[in-house]
Scaffold this active site. Structure first.
Site, mmCIF file in Angstrom:
data_model
loop_
_atom_site.group_PDB
_atom_site.id
_atom_site.type_symbol
_atom_site.label_atom_id
_atom_site.label_comp_id
_atom_site.label_asym_id
_atom_site.label_seq_id
_atom_site.Cartn_x
_atom_site.Cartn_y
_atom_site.Cartn_z
ATOM 1 N N ARG A 65 117.264 -6.384 60.574
ATOM 2 C CA ARG A 65 117.606 -4.973 60.754
ATOM 3 C C ARG A 65 116.794 -4.347 61.889
ATOM 4 O O ARG A 65 117.298 -3.509 62.651
ATOM 5 C CB ARG A 65 117.361 -4.211 59.444
ATOM 6 C CG ARG A 65 117.761 -2.747 59.501
ATOM 7 C CD ARG A 65 117.791 -2.135 58.096
ATOM 8 N NE ARG A 65 118.222 -0.746 58.109
ATOM 9 C CZ ARG A 65 117.452 0.279 57.746
ATOM 10 N NH1 ARG A 65 116.211 0.072 57.320
ATOM 11 N NH2 ARG A 65 117.914 1.513 57.787
ATOM 12 N N HIS A 69 118.354 -2.332 64.960
ATOM 13 C CA HIS A 69 117.969 -0.957 65.285
ATOM 14 C C HIS A 69 117.304 -0.865 66.654
ATOM 15 O O HIS A 69 117.333 0.190 67.289
ATOM 16 C CB HIS A 69 117.064 -0.384 64.187
ATOM 17 C CG HIS A 69 117.834 0.049 62.980
ATOM 18 N ND1 HIS A 69 117.377 1.006 62.094
ATOM 19 C CD2 HIS A 69 119.053 -0.329 62.511
ATOM 20 C CE1 HIS A 69 118.275 1.182 61.122
ATOM 21 N NE2 HIS A 69 119.295 0.376 61.353
ATOM 22 N N ASN A 98 114.923 5.030 60.330
ATOM 23 C CA ASN A 98 113.927 3.966 60.479
ATOM 24 C C ASN A 98 112.710 4.147 59.571
ATOM 25 O O ASN A 98 112.139 3.167 59.086
ATOM 26 C CB ASN A 98 113.441 3.902 61.928
ATOM 27 C CG ASN A 98 114.505 3.366 62.872
ATOM 28 O OD1 ASN A 98 115.369 2.589 62.457
ATOM 29 N ND2 ASN A 98 114.457 3.772 64.113
ATOM 30 N N HIS A 198 124.407 -7.360 55.284
ATOM 31 C CA HIS A 198 124.069 -6.686 54.026
ATOM 32 C C HIS A 198 124.202 -7.614 52.813
ATOM 33 O O HIS A 198 124.077 -7.169 51.687
ATOM 34 C CB HIS A 198 124.922 -5.423 53.862
ATOM 35 C CG HIS A 198 124.555 -4.346 54.826
ATOM 36 N ND1 HIS A 198 125.218 -3.148 54.900
ATOM 37 C CD2 HIS A 198 123.580 -4.276 55.763
ATOM 38 C CE1 HIS A 198 124.670 -2.393 55.839
ATOM 39 N NE2 HIS A 198 123.676 -3.056 56.387
HETATM 40 C C1 HEM Z 1 127.873 -1.101 60.255
HETATM 41 C C2 HEM Z 1 126.995 -0.137 60.235
HETATM 42 C C3 HEM Z 1 125.750 -0.219 59.402
HETATM 43 C C4 HEM Z 1 125.305 0.726 58.550
HETATM 44 C C5 HEM Z 1 125.939 2.065 58.280
HETATM 45 C C6 HEM Z 1 124.102 0.219 57.950
HETATM 46 C C7 HEM Z 1 123.350 0.905 57.036
HETATM 47 C C8 HEM Z 1 122.286 0.370 56.328
HETATM 48 C C9 HEM Z 1 121.537 1.058 55.317
HETATM 49 C C10 HEM Z 1 121.771 2.488 54.891
HETATM 50 C C11 HEM Z 1 120.605 0.201 54.856
HETATM 51 C C12 HEM Z 1 119.580 0.477 53.773
HETATM 52 C C13 HEM Z 1 118.370 1.173 54.372
HETATM 53 C C14 HEM Z 1 117.454 1.648 53.274
HETATM 54 O O1 HEM Z 1 117.769 2.677 52.687
HETATM 55 O O2 HEM Z 1 116.458 0.967 52.991
HETATM 56 C C15 HEM Z 1 120.757 -1.031 55.567
HETATM 57 C C16 HEM Z 1 120.000 -2.151 55.346
HETATM 58 C C17 HEM Z 1 120.128 -3.306 56.072
HETATM 59 N N1 HEM Z 1 120.932 -3.489 57.172
HETATM 60 FE FE1 HEM Z 1 122.422 -2.283 57.768
HETATM 61 N N2 HEM Z 1 123.848 -1.016 58.443
HETATM 62 C C18 HEM Z 1 124.824 -1.326 59.335
HETATM 63 C C19 HEM Z 1 124.901 -2.466 60.104
HETATM 64 C C20 HEM Z 1 123.963 -3.463 60.093
HETATM 65 C C21 HEM Z 1 123.875 -4.522 61.066
HETATM 66 C C22 HEM Z 1 124.769 -4.639 62.294
HETATM 67 C C23 HEM Z 1 122.842 -5.311 60.695
HETATM 68 C C24 HEM Z 1 122.289 -6.541 61.360
HETATM 69 C C25 HEM Z 1 122.914 -7.270 62.244
HETATM 70 C C26 HEM Z 1 122.298 -4.752 59.483
HETATM 71 C C27 HEM Z 1 121.293 -5.313 58.763
HETATM 72 C C28 HEM Z 1 120.735 -4.743 57.638
HETATM 73 C C29 HEM Z 1 119.791 -5.433 56.789
HETATM 74 C C30 HEM Z 1 119.346 -6.882 56.930
HETATM 75 C C31 HEM Z 1 119.397 -4.522 55.813
HETATM 76 C C32 HEM Z 1 118.359 -4.737 54.705
HETATM 77 C C33 HEM Z 1 117.012 -4.300 55.261
HETATM 78 C C34 HEM Z 1 115.818 -4.596 54.390
HETATM 79 O O3 HEM Z 1 115.958 -5.225 53.350
HETATM 80 O O4 HEM Z 1 114.714 -4.208 54.797
HETATM 81 N N3 HEM Z 1 122.979 -3.625 59.165
HETATM 82 N N4 HEM Z 1 121.788 -0.897 56.472
#
Ligand code: HEM
Ligand SMILES: *[C@@H]1O[C@H](CO)[C@@H](O)[C@H](O)[C@H]1NC(C)=O
Ligand SMILES: *[C@@H]1O[C@H](CO)[C@@H](O)[C@H](O)[C@H]1NC(C)=O
Ligand SMILES: *[C@@H]1O[C@H](CO)[C@@H](O)[C@H](O)[C@H]1NC(C)=O
Ligand SMILES: *[C@@H]1O[C@H](CO)[C@@H](O)[C@H](O)[C@H]1NC(C)=O
Ligand SMILES: *[C@@H]1O[C@H](CO)[C@@H](O)[C@H](O)[C@H]1NC(C)=O
Ligand SMILES: *[C@@H]1O[C@H](CO)[C@@H](O)[C@H](O)[C@H]1NC(C)=O
Ligand SMILES: *[C@@H]1O[C@H](CO)[C@@H](O)[C@H](O)[C@H]1NC(C)=O
Ligand SMILES: *[C@@H]1O[C@H](CO)[C@@H](O)[C@H](O)[C@H]1NC(C)=O
Ligand SMILES: *[C@@H]1O[C@H](CO)[C@@H](O)[C@H](O)[C@H]1NC(C)=O
Ligand SMILES: *[C@@H]1O[C@H](CO)[C@@H](O)[C@H](O)[C@H]1NC(C)=O
Length: 361
Positions: A65, A69, A98, A198
């Protein structure tokens, strides 16, 4: 980049191919960029990531992530790592999408320390982050490996507003998502493919709880699932809570296609996840990835490389940051002076934890 139709032969072919590529991918990143200048670079990063992952497996989704970002805000230039914007004001790192949810910064610092000891002033923080995201994919997936084209240079601007303007939020509609990725040269399919990240990692209550009450009313989330989330999270909005839940409720540590299988069961965690099956253009893509994991994984690895190409700085643009948290001092004439400024404790002592990371290289 616009070209006329009068070109012929191979030139026309090259031109046609160029027109099909997003502008960002024209920058010359190369696999093995550090072959001669820092042959251990990728191994050292991998070691740091592997060590951190052994202690806390959440580091892998965190680093994937972090790379996303970084790339979506001013390109993949490590701007997300900066603790201070030289121009003043709040940084990307401070921005609500972030802070405080982004994690893995200390792993990048450990990798950077190891790499600096091996080959000073050579490997950019943006490349270290791209390598670390790749290693994280490799640690959580099966048969999940890709070569990272490298040669990114680090930027020296980091603004909170840029993060707010460019990072998609969990309340985004299908249109918002496709539009936001499109602005980065990524297709609707890339968006659906990359959302499959995700399948690992966690989310904080404020990213889903309140919007999901609307989904409950419209019948697009499983009532049992929302009840579980309500039990996990404090009920009132407006205040950050450290409570989190796994985004993929059944296989949260494995980079598989389960994310797509959950969506039609009304078990997508975020509104934005659920959007992938509510839209007639996107749903067939999500369904095809639910049906064929190999298909998704192939496309996922390719899309990670594509994401890593967004608006990169190369050649003499930007700089190779010495400390990933801060830009280099403006007058960088004396390298000894830089060492003093950036590594006040010295680079070979007072740094035991990072030293351990390199020990077995
Ligand atoms: C399509 C649009 C996307 C949205 C709206 C989105 C939104 C989010 C949100 C809201 C979270 C949770 C954050 C939190 O509250 O802790 C999250 C987590 C995460 N996102 Fe996305 N995301 C998107 C695309 C992506 C992309 C493109 C990637 C990587 C290539 C990604 C990888 C991740 C990962 C791995 C997590 C887990 C992070 C952790 O466990 O620390 N996301 N995302
Ligand atoms: C680095 O070495 C690898 C393996 O020999 C090779 O595939 C790659 O093209 C090289 N890259 C550069 C930029 O020299
Ligand atoms: C191990 O992970 C925990 C969080 O799970 C963290 O607090 C701690 O600093 C980590 N230790 C090392 C040595 O990385
Ligand atoms: C990690 O990458 C290697 C290739 O370097 C590959 O052989 C291995 O299967 C990958 N591991 C996983 C779990 O994907
Ligand atoms: C989605 O797009 C609409 C229409 O452009 C806009 O009004 C809305 O603020 C966007 N929502 C999000 C969460 O980005
Ligand atoms: C998403 O929408 C919900 C419900 O309208 C709202 O409470 C929440 O603050 C929004 N979240 C974000 C990140 O915009
Ligand atoms: C939130 O997390 C804390 C700490 O894990 C826990 O004590 C609490 O029960 C959770 N739920 C609510 C509703 O606060
Ligand atoms: C579905 O998403 C596409 C973008 O991929 C958008 O153009 C279209 O308007 C959306 N359809 C609906 C019904 O929202
Ligand atoms: C799944 O996708 C792979 C990769 O594109 C393809 O080779 C294979 O034929 C597909 N399998 C099925 C059952 O469609
Ligand atoms: C940022 O880097 C550019 C070159 O990439 C340089 O011209 C500029 O002075 C730097 N600004 C700061 C504040 O370091
Ligand atoms: C990097 O810079 C930050 C912020 O100034 C500082 O706290 C940290 O100690 C520096 N890291 C190293 C390895 O010197």
């Amino acid at each position: 980049m616009r070209m006329g139709g009068s070109l012929a032969g191979p030139v026309a072919l090259v031109a046609a191919v160029c027109l099909l590529l997003p502008a960002a991918s024209l920058a010359q990143l190369q696999v093995g960029f550090y072959n001669t200048s820092c042959p251990n670079a990728e191994a050292l990063v991998r070691q740091a990531v592997t060590a951190a992952f052994a202690n806390n497996s959440g580091i892998a989704p965190g680093l994937i992530r972090l790379h996303f970002h970084d790339c979506f805000v001013r390109g993949c230039d490590a701007s997300v790592l900066l603790k201070v914007n030289p121009g003043g004001g709040s940084t990307e790192r401070d921005a609500p999408p972030n802070n405080p949810s982004l994690r893995g910064f200390e792993v990048i610092d450990a990798a950077k320390a190891a790499v600096e000891r091996s080959c000073p002033r050579t490997v950019s923080c943006a490349d270290i982050l791209a390598f670390a995201a790749r290693d994280s994919v490799n640690l959580t997936g099966s048969n999940a490996f890709y070569q990272v084209p490298a040669g990114r240079r680090d930027g020296n601007i980091s603004r909170q507003d840029d993060a707010l303007d460019n990072l998609p939020g969990p309340n985004s509609t299908a249109h918002n998502l496709t539009d936001g990725f499109g602005r980065k040269g990524l297709s609707a399919e890339d968006m659906v493919v990359l959302s499959g990240s995700h399948t690992i990692g966690r989310s904080h209550c404020d990213s889903f709880l309140f919007k999901n009450r609307e989904r409950l009313a419209s019948g697009t989330i499983s009532p049992a699932y929302q009840a579980l989330l309500e039990a996990l999270c404090p009920p009132t909005t407006g205040q950050f809570t450290p409570n989190t839940t796994e985004i993929d409720l059944s296989t949260p540590t494995v980079l598989d296609n389960n994310y797509y299988k959950l969506l039609p069961l009304n078990l997508g965690l975020h509104f934005s996840d659920d959007q992938l099956i509510r839209n007639a253009t996107l749903a067939p893509l999500a369904n095809s990835f639910a049906a064929n994991e190999t298909l998704w994984k192939e496309k996922f690895l390719a899309a990670m490389i594509k994401m890593g190409n967004i608006e990169v700085k190369t050649g003499s643009q930007g700089e190779v940051r010495l400390n990933c948290s801060v830009v280099n001092p403006a007058s960088s004439s004396s390298s000894a002076e830089i060492e003093m400024l950036m590594f006040p404790g010295g680079t070979t002592s007072d740094d035991a934890p990072a030293e351990d990371v390199v020990a077995t290289s």
